[in-house]
Design an enzyme around this catalytic site. Structure first.
Site, PDB file in Angstrom:
ATOM      1  N   CYS A  49     -16.112   7.783 -30.296  1.00 47.57           N
ATOM      2  CA  CYS A  49     -16.417   6.990 -29.103  1.00 47.57           C
ATOM      3  C   CYS A  49     -15.636   5.679 -29.063  1.00 47.57           C
ATOM      4  O   CYS A  49     -15.740   4.922 -28.098  1.00 47.57           O
ATOM      5  CB  CYS A  49     -17.912   6.730 -29.017  1.00 47.57           C
ATOM      6  SG  CYS A  49     -18.859   8.263 -29.017  1.00 47.57           S
ATOM      7  N   CYS A  87     -30.874   6.355 -23.241  1.00 49.31           N
ATOM      8  CA  CYS A  87     -29.623   7.027 -23.602  1.00 49.31           C
ATOM      9  C   CYS A  87     -28.593   6.850 -22.491  1.00 49.31           C
ATOM     10  O   CYS A  87     -28.930   6.920 -21.313  1.00 49.31           O
ATOM     11  CB  CYS A  87     -29.861   8.526 -23.783  1.00 49.31           C
ATOM     12  SG  CYS A  87     -31.238   8.945 -24.870  1.00 49.31           S
ATOM     13  N   LYS A 104     -24.603   2.407 -20.868  1.00 49.14           N
ATOM     14  CA  LYS A 104     -25.908   2.841 -20.376  1.00 49.14           C
ATOM     15  C   LYS A 104     -25.889   3.189 -18.889  1.00 49.14           C
ATOM     16  O   LYS A 104     -26.482   4.197 -18.486  1.00 49.14           O
ATOM     17  CB  LYS A 104     -26.914   1.709 -20.659  1.00 49.14           C
ATOM     18  CG  LYS A 104     -28.319   1.977 -20.213  1.00 49.14           C
ATOM     19  CD  LYS A 104     -28.919   3.109 -21.007  1.00 49.14           C
ATOM     20  CE  LYS A 104     -30.060   3.785 -20.284  1.00 49.14           C
ATOM     21  NZ  LYS A 104     -29.634   4.664 -19.185  1.00 49.14           N
ATOM     22  N   HIS A 162     -20.327   6.711 -20.136  1.00 48.96           N
ATOM     23  CA  HIS A 162     -19.645   6.712 -21.428  1.00 48.96           C
ATOM     24  C   HIS A 162     -18.734   7.926 -21.569  1.00 48.96           C
ATOM     25  O   HIS A 162     -19.053   8.882 -22.280  1.00 48.96           O
ATOM     26  CB  HIS A 162     -20.714   6.671 -22.529  1.00 48.96           C
ATOM     27  CG  HIS A 162     -20.181   6.596 -23.929  1.00 48.96           C
ATOM     28  ND1 HIS A 162     -18.934   6.097 -24.237  1.00 48.96           N
ATOM     29  CD2 HIS A 162     -20.746   6.967 -25.120  1.00 48.96           C
ATOM     30  CE1 HIS A 162     -18.753   6.168 -25.560  1.00 48.96           C
ATOM     31  NE2 HIS A 162     -19.832   6.694 -26.110  1.00 48.96           N
TER      32      HIS A 162
END
Lengths: 390, 390
Positions: free
Chosen positions: B85, B209, B332, B336
């Site tokens: 990430c 998440c 958030k 992402h």
């Protein structure tokens, strides 16, 4: 720009390595590499890993993390570099730049690939995708032997190259591969063996193709200050790096007798190193197929366009010739673990320039103490050229 | 070390982008980025692409080649960088180093990811593998919400952090996400919405998440000479970059209340930039889960260990507070797309430091004109921290 040297080099045994996992395979290269550099794993500040098959050929999606940890490198900055079959050179470029820019003093370029855990058909699919998936592969079903067969056919049509000429590349590289205990294929072959081997994509036959190989290769790079601090006797300096890319849509290429990205990357590397092709003592070139070695001779200026075959026929790229090429057996015999290949080429440059190739019969004579590694991704989708100097 | 500035920034719309392929998605970021930099695609000498899902989430195994070609970047040096990430930040580091070392004058960091073409179960498997496949994932079946749930539980036990506190992160980031037209999620949420959402891995619920997102982000970087040549009014200088890595075997970690790699990378970046955390005007931090934002506050020194929740409760990380965090909505709410996220953070730093965020209500007040991006790969397997200064 800070000066950067290769101060350590290590290779694993190349071959079918289902006896080890990817981290254990990497360790086989990292351990001798660190010992060679007189450094500890905790000294390494940044690691660039060349590896392609994460989640494809092998299971780990984050090979940099997993191999890094197994080798004691946790804490260092980490990145995985992918440039298809040039990934190892891209990792070397990244590890080099981290020092040349002044951000780090000692870094590692590590290449590792495991390609033999899965079945051949799946392997061929993955390699086929390493072109332009939606175009060549998905629409036309082409895979890599077919791409290079197209280049071979064009080169034969334009320059009179023959199937026997292609075979000469295999004969030479298997000969030197047989002198390299780390090589995947250590058998010698004859022109007849090559010509009578199974047709893969005409005119390319089995022995015109490199094998699918598992292997790892590691290099430690250091700044001039660090070279002194570690008391390195024979640093091998990075003199030049060149890079380029080419269209992945083969129908857009101007011709099929050379790779434009090889020409550009080679010129760029020589410009940076202030060298010319005729100053090279030897070279490692990207011979994924026999035709690729002939294209490379011409593209990187070891001879003029169309004269690659002449070099071969005269034995000029063997020891005793004008410029020995692929003295480790090349991709053809040493094997081609695609993420590791670029590092393995630079490993060979380092060992040759130090005059410490274990097998003395393949040590090249050095005059200018300059060697070049030419590493292609795809069919010239990527190219990296690295010049080292003692 | 040569000075390097960000001179162009572009983002695609983030979200579920099955309307475009990966190259078209990249183009949505590259086009405005080049226009912003007053540069043409052919000017770019080297491109580092952040992308993880090649052959996993999406079909192309060589996304750097295919996206590069679609955007007119063929001929430039190319590499794909993977640091899970944190891949976008790793690409930025690589594009930065190519200039800082003196090898190039103008480069691009491009991040792109398509995560929504495949079904959710397969997605979860791929993301789960981005830990230590053979250990956490394969043996215990853990996936990412479970990893971060472990951290949340430990933080709650040690510092009295509550589920409501976690929810405050979501409330803040959705609020600012609603002011960002490129964000994936633009709905505001309340603490009750978060607390009553579906449990994913206790104590983390759905709104704790980040979503799985498709998106692209691009940055043009240039040397000081090139900044002048192109007549760039407001170059945003790269002041510091830090990087580190952490063990992928979570059982070896000393505790579960912080990420060691975040601490190290942040210190390294500040040392290079000659800055301290209290000089930052604002920050982008890696809030893949709400708990991750709280860990980040503490790890990068915005407050002392255990006091992250106090910052949140007091509204210190909103506009008007001590240090606004994630004014683009964060992972958030903005979303992402894992290979693009690092570049998107640096996009936001650039726009904020130029005081040109389109939506003025989320423009942070600038005093020192310094911003920081904190980008984590895995659960601290990788960390990159980037500090920019106007």
């Amino acid at each position: 720009m800070k000066k950067v040297a290769v101060i350590g080099a290590g290779n694993s045994k190349f071959g079918v390595r289902n006896d080890v996992n990817i981290a254990e395979l990497a360790f086989e290269a990292v351990k001798p590499c660190l010992e060679d550099a007189n450094a500890a794993a905790k000294d390494i500040q940044f690691v660039a890993l060349g590896s392609v098959g994460a989640g494809a050929w092998y299971e780990e999606l984050l090979p940099a993390v997993v191999t890094g940890e197994y080798c004691g490198l946790t804490g260092a900055g980490l990145v995985r570099c992918e440039a298809a079959c040039a990934s190892g050179s891209a990792a070397f470029f990244t590890a080099y730049s981290a020092i040349a820019s002044g951000q780090a003093d000692i870094t590692m370029a590590l290449g590792v690939e495991k390609m033999r855990e899965i079945d051949n058909a799946t392997s061929m699919e993955w390699i086929g995708r390493a072109g332009y998936y939606m175009w060549e592969f998905h629409n036309f079903g082409m895979t890599f032997p077919a791409y290079y067969a197209m280049y071979a056919t064009a080169h034969m049509a334009k320059f009179g190259t023959t199937e026997e000429d292609l075979a000469l590349v295999a004969v030479k590289n298997h000969k030197y591969g047989s002198m390299n205990p780390n090589a995947h294929l250590q058998n010698k072959v004859t022109v007849d063996d090559v010509l009578s081997s199974m047709v893969i994509a005409s005119p390319l036959k089995l022995y015109d193709c490199c094998p699918l190989t598992d292997g790892a290769s590691a290099l430690v790079l250091a700044s001039e200050e660090k070279v002194k601090e570690l008391g390195i006797d024979t640093p091998i300096w990075v003199a030049g790096i060149g890079y380029s890319s080419g269209t992945a849509n083969l129908s857009k290429r101007p011709d099929f007798v050379g790779l434009e990205s090889s020409v550009s990357a080679s010129k760029m590397a020589h410009k940076m190193a202030n060298t010319a092709p005729d100053q090279l003592d030897f070279a490692e070139v990207h011979d994924c197929f026999t035709i690729a070695e002939i294209l490379a001779y011409e593209d990187i200026g070891l001879c003029r366009k169309g004269e690659g075959v002449k070099l071969l026929r005269e034995g000029q790229t063997e020891i005793g010739g004008k410029i020995p090429v692929n003295m480790d057996g090349g991709l053809k015999a040493k094997g081609h673990p695609i993420g590791a290949t670029g590092c393995a080429m630079i490993y060979e440059l380092t060992k040759q320039l130090r005059e410490e190739t274990v097998e003395r019969s393949r040590q090249v004579p050095l005059k200018n103490y300059i060697g070049l590694a030419h590493n292609v991704g795809g069919t010239g989708h990527y190219c990296y050229v690295t010049i080292l100097r003692r």
